[in-house]
Structures are given as structure tokens and as C-alpha cells.
Design a protein around this motif. Sequence first.
Motif, PDB file in Angstrom:
ATOM      1  N   ARG A   1       7.888  10.892   3.996  1.00 20.91           N
ATOM      2  CA  ARG A   1       8.917   9.860   3.784  1.00 20.91           C
ATOM      3  C   ARG A   1       8.563   9.032   2.555  1.00 20.91           C
ATOM      4  O   ARG A   1       7.390   8.740   2.321  1.00 20.91           O
ATOM      5  N   PRO A   2       9.544   8.601   1.790  1.00 21.46           N
ATOM      6  CA  PRO A   2       9.244   7.683   0.685  1.00 21.46           C
ATOM      7  C   PRO A   2       8.763   6.350   1.263  1.00 21.46           C
ATOM      8  O   PRO A   2       9.258   5.895   2.299  1.00 21.46           O
ATOM      9  N   TYR A   3       7.778   5.750   0.589  1.00 21.19           N
ATOM     10  CA  TYR A   3       7.287   4.461   1.073  1.00 21.19           C
ATOM     11  C   TYR A   3       6.942   3.548  -0.094  1.00 21.19           C
ATOM     12  O   TYR A   3       6.674   4.007  -1.216  1.00 21.19           O
ATOM     13  N   LEU A   4       6.975   2.240   0.169  1.00 23.53           N
ATOM     14  CA  LEU A   4       6.680   1.237  -0.841  1.00 23.53           C
ATOM     15  C   LEU A   4       5.244   0.776  -0.710  1.00 23.53           C
ATOM     16  O   LEU A   4       4.719   0.640   0.397  1.00 23.53           O
TER      17      LEU A   4
ATOM     18  N   ASP B   1       7.907   4.386  -9.472  1.00 19.42           N
ATOM     19  CA  ASP B   1       6.857   5.260  -8.934  1.00 19.42           C
ATOM     20  C   ASP B   1       6.867   5.142  -7.407  1.00 19.42           C
ATOM     21  O   ASP B   1       6.124   4.356  -6.826  1.00 19.42           O
ATOM     22  N   ILE B   2       7.712   5.929  -6.766  1.00 19.96           N
ATOM     23  CA  ILE B   2       7.810   5.933  -5.311  1.00 19.96           C
ATOM     24  C   ILE B   2       7.076   7.163  -4.773  1.00 19.96           C
ATOM     25  O   ILE B   2       7.387   8.295  -5.152  1.00 19.96           O
ATOM     26  N   ARG B   3       6.120   6.935  -3.899  1.00 20.91           N
ATOM     27  CA  ARG B   3       5.335   8.029  -3.325  1.00 20.91           C
ATOM     28  C   ARG B   3       5.758   8.288  -1.882  1.00 20.91           C
ATOM     29  O   ARG B   3       6.584   7.574  -1.336  1.00 20.91           O
ATOM     30  N   THR B   4       5.183   9.328  -1.286  1.00 20.07           N
ATOM     31  CA  THR B   4       5.562   9.691   0.074  1.00 20.07           C
ATOM     32  C   THR B   4       4.362   9.653   1.003  1.00 20.07           C
ATOM     33  O   THR B   4       3.217   9.792   0.579  1.00 20.07           O
ATOM     34  N   ILE B   5       4.660   9.466   2.286  1.00 20.56           N
ATOM     35  CA  ILE B   5       3.640   9.407   3.330  1.00 20.56           C
ATOM     36  C   ILE B   5       4.218  10.101   4.559  1.00 20.56           C
ATOM     37  O   ILE B   5       5.434  10.094   4.772  1.00 20.56           O
ATOM     38  N   ASP B   6       3.368  10.712   5.351  1.00 17.79           N
ATOM     39  CA  ASP B   6       3.839  11.458   6.506  1.00 17.79           C
ATOM     40  C   ASP B   6       4.004  10.532   7.714  1.00 17.79           C
ATOM     41  O   ASP B   6       3.040   9.909   8.170  1.00 17.79           O
TER      42      ASP B   6
ATOM     43  N   LEU C   1       7.076  -7.965  10.809  1.00 16.62           N
ATOM     44  CA  LEU C   1       6.754  -6.588  11.165  1.00 16.62           C
ATOM     45  C   LEU C   1       5.765  -5.981  10.174  1.00 16.62           C
ATOM     46  O   LEU C   1       5.757  -6.336   8.997  1.00 16.62           O
ATOM     47  N   ARG C   2       4.950  -5.051  10.657  1.00 20.30           N
ATOM     48  CA  ARG C   2       3.933  -4.398   9.830  1.00 20.30           C
ATOM     49  C   ARG C   2       4.398  -3.007   9.410  1.00 20.30           C
ATOM     50  O   ARG C   2       5.374  -2.455   9.946  1.00 20.30           O
ATOM     51  N   GLY C   3       3.665  -2.413   8.460  1.00 25.87           N
ATOM     52  CA  GLY C   3       4.007  -1.098   7.948  1.00 25.87           C
ATOM     53  C   GLY C   3       3.051  -0.021   8.413  1.00 25.87           C
ATOM     54  O   GLY C   3       2.273  -0.200   9.351  1.00 25.87           O
ATOM     55  N   VAL C   4       3.075   1.113   7.717  1.00 23.15           N
ATOM     56  CA  VAL C   4       2.277   2.286   8.063  1.00 23.15           C
ATOM     57  C   VAL C   4       0.868   2.134   7.497  1.00 23.15           C
ATOM     58  O   VAL C   4       0.694   1.843   6.308  1.00 23.15           O
ATOM     59  N   SER C   5      -0.140   2.341   8.353  1.00 23.12           N
ATOM     60  CA  SER C   5      -1.531   2.322   7.884  1.00 23.12           C
ATOM     61  C   SER C   5      -1.860   3.667   7.261  1.00 23.12           C
ATOM     62  O   SER C   5      -1.734   4.712   7.907  1.00 23.12           O
ATOM     63  N   LYS C   6      -2.291   3.654   5.997  1.00 27.24           N
ATOM     64  CA  LYS C   6      -2.607   4.904   5.304  1.00 27.24           C
ATOM     65  C   LYS C   6      -3.930   5.460   5.806  1.00 27.24           C
ATOM     66  O   LYS C   6      -4.885   4.738   6.051  1.00 27.24           O
ATOM     67  N   SER C   7      -3.970   6.787   5.912  1.00 23.07           N
ATOM     68  CA  SER C   7      -5.197   7.485   6.286  1.00 23.07           C
ATOM     69  C   SER C   7      -5.052   8.940   5.860  1.00 23.07           C
ATOM     70  O   SER C   7      -3.937   9.394   5.540  1.00 23.07           O
TER      71      SER C   7
ATOM     72  N   ARG D   1      -4.847  11.384   7.606  1.00 26.01           N
ATOM     73  CA  ARG D   1      -3.983  12.096   8.548  1.00 26.01           C
ATOM     74  C   ARG D   1      -2.508  12.024   8.183  1.00 26.01           C
ATOM     75  O   ARG D   1      -1.720  12.842   8.654  1.00 26.01           O
ATOM     76  N   ASN D   2      -2.113  11.013   7.394  1.00 30.22           N
ATOM     77  CA  ASN D   2      -0.681  10.926   7.077  1.00 30.22           C
ATOM     78  C   ASN D   2      -0.388  11.206   5.601  1.00 30.22           C
ATOM     79  O   ASN D   2       0.542  10.649   5.033  1.00 30.22           O
ATOM     80  N   ARG D   3      -1.183  12.080   5.018  1.00 24.78           N
ATOM     81  CA  ARG D   3      -0.822  12.564   3.689  1.00 24.78           C
ATOM     82  C   ARG D   3       0.503  13.332   3.786  1.00 24.78           C
ATOM     83  O   ARG D   3       0.802  13.913   4.838  1.00 24.78           O
ATOM     84  N   PRO D   4       1.291  13.363   2.700  1.00 24.27           N
ATOM     85  CA  PRO D   4       2.619  13.994   2.761  1.00 24.27           C
ATOM     86  C   PRO D   4       2.570  15.404   3.337  1.00 24.27           C
ATOM     87  O   PRO D   4       1.784  16.241   2.907  1.00 24.27           O
TER      88      PRO D   4
END
Length: 451
Positions: free
Chosen positions: A279-282, A296-301, A263-269, A271-274
Motif C-alpha cells: 500500500r502507498p504510505y506517507l 516520493d511515495i513509497r509502499t508498505i505491506d 490515531l497511530r500509523g503502521v510500525s515499519k519492520s 515483515r512489512n516490506r512491500p
Amino acid sequence: MYSKVTRFAELRRWDVKQLRTLSWPQEPSLLEPLSRLAVRRSETALSTAPLGSISFDGSVTVRAGERLIQGRTYLAKSGDLVFSKIDARNGAIGIVPPSIDLLAFSTEYPIFDLTSAEALLPQYAALLLRTPIFLSQLEGLAAGHSGRKRVTPEDFLGLRVPVPDQEVQRSIVDEYEEKRASAIQRIATVENVVPQTMVEIQDVLGISMDLRRAVDTRFTAQLSQLSTWSVRRTRSDLSGLSDELRCAFPVRRLGDRTVAMILRGVSKSPRNRPNQNARPYLRVANLRAGFIDLSDIRTIDVPEDSFESMRLHLHDVLVCRNNSLELVGKAALWRGQVEECTHDDHIFRVRVAGGDVSPGYLEAYINTPYAQAWLQSRAQVTTNLAGIPGSALANLPTPIPDRAVQLKVESLYQTALDTYAATVDQAYQALQEARSLAAANVSNATPRTLR
């Protein structure tokens, strides 16, 4: 709420950040400006000089990959101070170590000679640069638009610092280096625990590292032998590991529907800044072979309607998809350490699809020398980045032993990880205590008497 009253005469510019900076405990009149301690270098570097890189922890290293900077670069020598104009506020400032003679940096990295003034020992300067007081003052200097704030060389040289006698400097450095060497030696005692265990696991599985004959730099290949239009991949196909795994147990492909789903994860862009669905993401920075770094756990929308398909499940096996070649393919088991967590698209998650294999066994197997070599030989490599196609991970030959053997593999692997982690954690705690003590000693050192 933070409030502070200051006199107008004390303001260097209209910036609230400078009011929050920490101050040295010594009398201001005893502090010395960096302009008296460091001399700006402007010597042009030859095109053959390796490019330098500065990490946020202050380490200065040779940049990996090819030399791609086309403009003028400047020479930094061992013992020089270098910082990034943009990332100095994040800690990207350090000393070129004794192990590196020469490095080249672009104009975005001012370089300073510390030896001419004969005031600061480079090793002592390295400790001074990491003190909370100095870093807070450096952050206070950053000016500009959000995300592109810079520290100018002129403002940097205007900072004032305590400078003790060199005898005191050597004493502080020696104490720190002794504690640091002890911690590093402690880590060295367990460096081979996990690699040796991985070889033992391969023996348990009866894996044969079936190598074809080596292929010369120049070689010929028939069109039917090409899997892609890639010289590197074709050389790997003709030599290296065979596609067929020879071992003591039945073999299936990792992506077989009876083994696991890839399975794949979330593509950053942008548009999905927190935002409201943060959500916390790795990231790959959180992933190591056998370990997940949660410092250092960051978040993504991720909207509610799509989060369920991206959510990490307990005992998913995370596999690094994109990184430098030696790091792609590394795997770690997710144990639910963070709730409502996902991951970015530079990581695969492998989810067991049936009852024939256990997640812990898959984590151990994917980290074996055989599986790592198999995956890395099929990575797609660009200048500074390697990536494993999902099809390659799905095609990984995977031994399917009986449950007792899987439990033995899991036990061997987990015992090795626990032994390594316990020793390394103790060593890093000792190292952190050494750094804190050094920072306190530097911050409270009695300034030298100027003649």
C-alpha cells in the motif's frame, strides 16, 4: 525489454549495470580521468571539527546533533569534493560550500582536493556532479551486496569527464547562479506570508501567549512539580507556556471525545516490506506544515484485515510525531490525493470526532505559534530525534469558536498557503529549468586543449 551488445574488451567487470550507463557526447579521447583533476585528502581532523553530512541532492552541510563518531575522521575544506561510498549511487556526492570552512568525515566519505590540479572550478564541479550522465556512471560503479553497494575511491578516480577551459566553466556557472539567485529571491518575497497569517489567526482567536518567568540553567524544583524525570521537561513546566490556554473562546483538549480522535500509523519492520498487500504510505519526509509532498511515495505491506484501521480518510489531519525538534508537531490536511493510502508510525492522524470543529480549522490551529510551542515544549528529545507522546497531542488546549470564526480561520490560512505555494512552485520550476540548462551546457561543453 532492454538489450545491448558490447565487446568483451569494453567490460570493466561482470555487471549488467555498467552497460546501462549514459555516455558523454564528446570523443572518449578528449575526456580526462578524475585522477588527473582531484587529489585524495588524508589529513586527520581535530575532534573539535564539526561533522559533515551529504544529502541525496548533493548538498553538503554540518551534521545536526552531538559529535558521536569515536574513530578517526578526516578533514574536508571549502571547495573539496566529498562522497558517500554507500550512497553515492543515490546522489550523495557534492562540494563543500564556500560558507563552510572545515568539516570532518569518517572513512566512509572519501575527500578530494580540486584546487591543486587547477582544472575544475568547485562551482562548476558541483554542476558536473549533478548531470544525469555523471550520476548514471557513478551508479554503474557501485558494487557489493544488495543494500550495501559501495563506490570505491579508486573506481571513482577512474571516471572520465569533459573539462572545458575555465573561462567556459565560469560562463556556465555565472549563468546558472544568476537564474538560481532570481528564483531564490522570488521565494524570499513570500517567506513571511504564512508566519504573519498565523499570528493574525492567533489574534482572531484571542490567544494569549501566557509565558511564565524564565528559569535559569541551574534551578531547584519540588518533587510535586516534576511531571517526568527530565531536566528539560521540568524547566519547560516551570517556565514557557502555561498549561492553561487563555483565549476568546471555550477551550477543550484536542483528544476530547467531542473534538477528535488521535490515531497511530503502521510500525515499519522487515515483515512489512512491500509484498502482495503493498500500500502507498506517507512518511515524515512527505509532511510539511500545510503541505503534503507527493514526489516520493513509497509502499508498505498491510494485510487486508488490518488495513481498514490504518487507512487514511478524507480530511484526516496529519501531525508529525517524530523528527527534529523544530519539525515535530507540524500538521497538514489529507485531501485524498492518493487512493488506498496509509502512513507510518512517525505520524499521527487526527480525525474529527463530532461536528463542533472542522478539519481545516484544526490544521490551521495546530500550526499556530502557540500550538507549536506547546507541543514542542512537551516533546521527548534524544540526541538527534524528538518525539511527541500521543498523550501530549491529546492534551493540546484547543479553542472551539463558532462556525463563522472557524471558516474565517480556514480562509485566512488557505489563502496564505495558496499565495506561498503559487510563488514557490513558479520559483522551483525556474530553478529546475536552470539546472537542466546547466546540465546540458556541462554535458555538451567543448573539452579544453591539453598541452
